[in-house]
Design an enzyme around this catalytic site. Structure first.
Site, PDB file in Angstrom:
ATOM      1  N   CYS A  92     -19.390  -6.396 -22.536  1.00 19.16           N
ATOM      2  CA  CYS A  92     -19.584  -5.477 -23.672  1.00 19.16           C
ATOM      3  C   CYS A  92     -19.824  -6.209 -24.984  1.00 19.16           C
ATOM      4  CB  CYS A  92     -18.371  -4.567 -23.824  1.00 19.16           C
ATOM      5  SG  CYS A  92     -17.939  -3.650 -22.343  1.00 19.16           S
ATOM      6  N   HIS A 352     -22.809   3.586 -26.132  1.00 20.36           N
ATOM      7  CA  HIS A 352     -22.401   2.201 -25.876  1.00 20.36           C
ATOM      8  C   HIS A 352     -23.284   1.589 -24.784  1.00 20.36           C
ATOM      9  CE1 HIS A 352     -20.189  -1.349 -25.154  1.00 20.36           C
ATOM     10  NE2 HIS A 352     -19.169  -0.875 -24.467  1.00 20.36           N
ATOM     11  N   CYS A 382     -13.950  -4.617 -27.888  1.00 21.12           N
ATOM     12  CA  CYS A 382     -13.182  -4.959 -26.701  1.00 21.12           C
ATOM     13  C   CYS A 382     -14.182  -5.265 -25.592  1.00 21.12           C
ATOM     14  CB  CYS A 382     -12.259  -3.820 -26.290  1.00 21.12           C
ATOM     15  SG  CYS A 382     -13.090  -2.323 -25.694  1.00 21.12           S
ATOM     16  N   GLY A 384     -14.654  -5.794 -21.240  1.00 16.38           N
ATOM     17  CA  GLY A 384     -14.113  -5.660 -19.900  1.00 16.38           C
ATOM     18  C   GLY A 384     -13.651  -6.993 -19.335  1.00 16.38           C
TER      19      GLY A 384
END
Length: 395
Positions: A92, A352, A382, A384
């Site tokens: 991400c 996203h 954040c 993964g």
């Protein structure tokens, strides 16, 4: 060796499309090529051959992004074949990682002009099939979706690490006592801020629609949603007692973003005033199941390295993977004024597209600082499997 200042001259992005929506027919390498071309066209004084490298984030790489989507973007954008391209993957955080790596190359003198960005087409993410351990297997074989989340998980990984992303958000809600109502209220605010920002024309300077696609605005923004509508949605990950729903989570999306980064020499060649200057960055790790809290320490470290505090921030773009995750981070930053976070809406509303999101956030912070005329801004995500990434910009 002296460290050079690094400037963001411009930043563009596509409207963010919903899964299976308006951008679904467009290949990810074409999305990437489009924003690269648009970025170059907006700075006509700069010879495209002066671009020393193109860095692009991409969280998948298993399909039409074709292993090195950055190089594909260079070629599809019509840049000189002498311009190289490298693809980076921090899931991400890939788009923001691309910006950081490009900035680092310029700061160290390895480049003077670079393009950094990210792309993802979650609609077009392929299914993949593992090769059998021996030839000609007689049984059925399993296809794995590459759209999102764990796949072909290593059995040596502890089970508590490999929970679905949404269950990770539920764990954060448990830890901080975040209610369903709080998450829905956060999601509603995200949609309202995004809709208002579009209505005021605040995205006009950075969004470049894809040619031939009828999509002028981010496709997932729901102007008419309400607490009542959000309350009707069923929990997505815990059928009994769950709080995380499709309404208070970021959707699956398609899109691309790109930024033009330069040193002092490159800035003179562009003939433009920079949007912002890159100051510091930080990356940290955390338990994989608590990935959503990854930005907490990364942001603190980035601010400490920059000599700034939360009180110095004018704007803060925090990726909203889940409302619970964002609220969990905010709970651990009590000194932060939450009103400066995602003033133009966040990923719950905007979307996203994994590899593109970090570049979108950095570009948005740069445009906001330029509009304000001065100040310090921060972008963070954040990631993964348990990481956090943060970038401090100033003007």
């Amino acid at each position: 060796m002296s460290i050079r200042d690094v400037y963001i001259v411009d930043a563009v992005r596509t409207p963010i499309g919903k899964f299976g929506g308006a951008l679904a027919p467009v290949r990810p390498d074409d999305l990437a090529g489009h924003v690269v071309r648009a970025l170059v066209d907006r700075t006509p004084a700069l010879d495209p051959a002066r671009v020393d490298d193109v860095y692009f984030g991409d969280a998948n790489g298993a399909g039409e992004d074709n292993r090195d989507v950055a190089r594909m973007a260079v070629l599809l954008a019509g840049l000189p074949v002498s311009v190289p391209g490298v693809t980076v993957n921090r899931l991400c955080g890939s788009g923001l990682e691309a910006v950081i790596q490009a900035a680092r190359a310029i700061a160290l003198g390895d480049a003077s002009v670079a393009i950094a960005g990210g792309v993802e087409s979650m609609s077009r993410a392929p299914w993949v099939l593992q090769k059998p351990e021996r030839a000609f297997p007689a049984g059925h074989q399993q296809l794995h979706s590459t759209t999102l989340g764990w796949r072909m998980t290593n059995p040596r990984m502890p089970a508590e690490w490999t929970v679905p992303l949404g269950e990770g958000a539920e764990l954060i809600a448990d830890r901080h006592g975040i209610t369903r109502e709080q998450q829905d209220a956060f999601a509603l605010a995200s949609h309202r801020k995004a809709a208002e920002a579009w209505a005021k024309g605040l995205y006009d300077d950075e969004v470049v629609p894809y040619p031939g696609v009828d999509l002028a605005r981010d496709e997932c923004i729901r102007d008419s949603t309400s607490m009542e509508a959000l309350a009707k949605l069923k929990p997505s990950f815990r059928p009994e007692g769950g709080t995380v729903t499709a309404g208070n989570s970021s959707p699956l999306n398609d899109g691309a973003a790109a930024l033009l980064l330069v040193d002092e020499d490159g800035l003179r060649e562009t003939g433009r005033e920079p949007l912002a200057r890159i100051r510091t960055s930080a990356v940290t790790g955390i338990e994989p199941q608590l990935f959503g809290l990854g930005p907490v320490e990364a942001v603190r470290r980035a601010l400490e390295k920059s000599g700034r505090t939360f009180a110095d921030l004018r704007t803060f773009e925090l990726n909203e993977a889940f409302a619970a995750q964002s609220l969990g981070c905010l709970a651990e930053w009590p000194e932060l004024d939450a009103d400066i976070v995602n003033p133009r809406g966040g990923a719950v509303a905007i979307g996203h597209p994994l590899g593109a999101s970090g570049a979108r956030l950095a570009g948005s912070v740069a445009h906001q600082l330029a509009a304000a005329g001065s100040g310090t801004g921060l972008a963070a995500l954040c990631i993964g499997v348990g990481q956090g990434l943060a970038l401090v910009l100033e003007r």
